[in-house]
Design a protein around this motif. Structure first.
Motif, PDB file in Angstrom:
ATOM      1  N   HIS A 106      86.382 -26.601 -62.576  1.00 34.56           N
ATOM      2  CA  HIS A 106      85.404 -26.385 -63.643  1.00 34.56           C
ATOM      3  C   HIS A 106      85.101 -24.895 -63.740  1.00 34.56           C
ATOM      4  N   ILE A 107      84.783 -24.455 -64.940  1.00 37.23           N
ATOM      5  CA  ILE A 107      84.347 -23.078 -65.142  1.00 37.23           C
ATOM      6  C   ILE A 107      83.166 -23.110 -66.101  1.00 37.23           C
ATOM      7  N   SER A 108      82.069 -22.481 -65.705  1.00 39.16           N
ATOM      8  CA  SER A 108      80.896 -22.395 -66.563  1.00 39.16           C
ATOM      9  C   SER A 108      80.876 -21.027 -67.208  1.00 39.16           C
ATOM     10  N   LEU A 109      80.656 -21.032 -68.526  1.00 35.82           N
ATOM     11  CA  LEU A 109      80.761 -19.799 -69.314  1.00 35.82           C
ATOM     12  C   LEU A 109      79.588 -19.663 -70.273  1.00 35.82           C
ATOM     13  N   LYS A 110      79.127 -18.432 -70.435  1.00 36.29           N
ATOM     14  CA  LYS A 110      78.078 -18.138 -71.401  1.00 36.29           C
ATOM     15  C   LYS A 110      78.659 -18.336 -72.800  1.00 36.29           C
ATOM     16  N   ILE A 134      78.032 -21.942 -81.288  1.00 33.23           N
ATOM     17  CA  ILE A 134      79.415 -22.178 -80.874  1.00 33.23           C
ATOM     18  C   ILE A 134      79.445 -23.190 -79.727  1.00 33.23           C
ATOM     19  N   ALA A 135      78.483 -23.098 -78.811  1.00 36.03           N
ATOM     20  CA  ALA A 135      78.425 -24.021 -77.672  1.00 36.03           C
ATOM     21  C   ALA A 135      78.323 -25.464 -78.158  1.00 36.03           C
ATOM     22  N   GLN A 146      80.955 -29.462 -71.665  1.00 38.29           N
ATOM     23  CA  GLN A 146      79.639 -30.078 -71.503  1.00 38.29           C
ATOM     24  C   GLN A 146      78.573 -28.989 -71.369  1.00 38.29           C
ATOM     25  N   PRO A 147      77.303 -29.347 -71.559  1.00 36.81           N
ATOM     26  CA  PRO A 147      76.235 -28.357 -71.329  1.00 36.81           C
ATOM     27  C   PRO A 147      76.332 -27.813 -69.899  1.00 36.81           C
ATOM     28  N   GLY A 148      75.955 -26.562 -69.734  1.00 39.78           N
ATOM     29  CA  GLY A 148      76.080 -25.898 -68.436  1.00 39.78           C
ATOM     30  C   GLY A 148      75.431 -26.668 -67.308  1.00 39.78           C
ATOM     31  N   TRP A 187      74.940 -21.918 -71.969  1.00 38.77           N
ATOM     32  CA  TRP A 187      76.068 -22.053 -71.050  1.00 38.77           C
ATOM     33  C   TRP A 187      76.765 -23.390 -71.243  1.00 38.77           C
ATOM     34  N   ASN A 188      78.089 -23.366 -71.160  1.00 33.00           N
ATOM     35  CA  ASN A 188      78.911 -24.567 -71.157  1.00 33.00           C
ATOM     36  C   ASN A 188      79.641 -24.647 -69.826  1.00 33.00           C
TER      37      ASN A 188
END
Length: 120
Positions: A47-51, A56-57, A68-70, A78-79
């Motif tokens: 998994h990678i969480s990104l701003k 767009i998210a 998915q939501p962060g 964050w996603n």
């Protein structure tokens, strides 16, 4: 051998890896601010969480089940993206680029200029 997503994150100007929470997760920063939080299982990124820009998210979450939501982060900004093969490498790179750019733009102007003038 390093996971290609980690290598890609580190290819961004002034990107640095950090472990502020212990041996895992891996945090990627620019200018001291996080742009990616990477979960590694079985020697690869899971998994990678990104701003992400909030509009767009939401769109990405609607279009892709893997987005998915962060997780444990501000869910508006964050996603968390499952690296399960459902997204192309180019799609994930675009999300990393967007996150990096958002964080870079949030840095003070002098810091942004110093980073932009780096050769590596």
């Amino acid at each position: 051998m390093r996971d290609p997503l980690i290598t890609y994150c580190l290819s961004k100007k002034a990107a640095a890896e950090d472990y502020p929470f212990g041996p895992l997760p891996l945090v990627m920063k620019v200018g001291g601010k996080m742009f990616a939080l990477i979960t590694i299982t079985e020697e690869k990124v899971s998994h990678i969480s990104l701003k992400c820009d909030p509009v767009i998210a939401e769109n990405l979450r609607e279009q892709h089940e893997a987005v998915q939501p962060g997780y444990h982060l501000n869910k508006k900004h964050w996603n968390t993206v499952a690296i399960d093969g459902s997204l192309t490498e180019a799609d994930v790179h675009d999300m990393i680029d967007h996150s990096y750019d958002l964080v870079l733009k949030s840095l003070p102007k002098t810091q942004r200029l110093a980073i932009s003038q780096r050769l590596v």
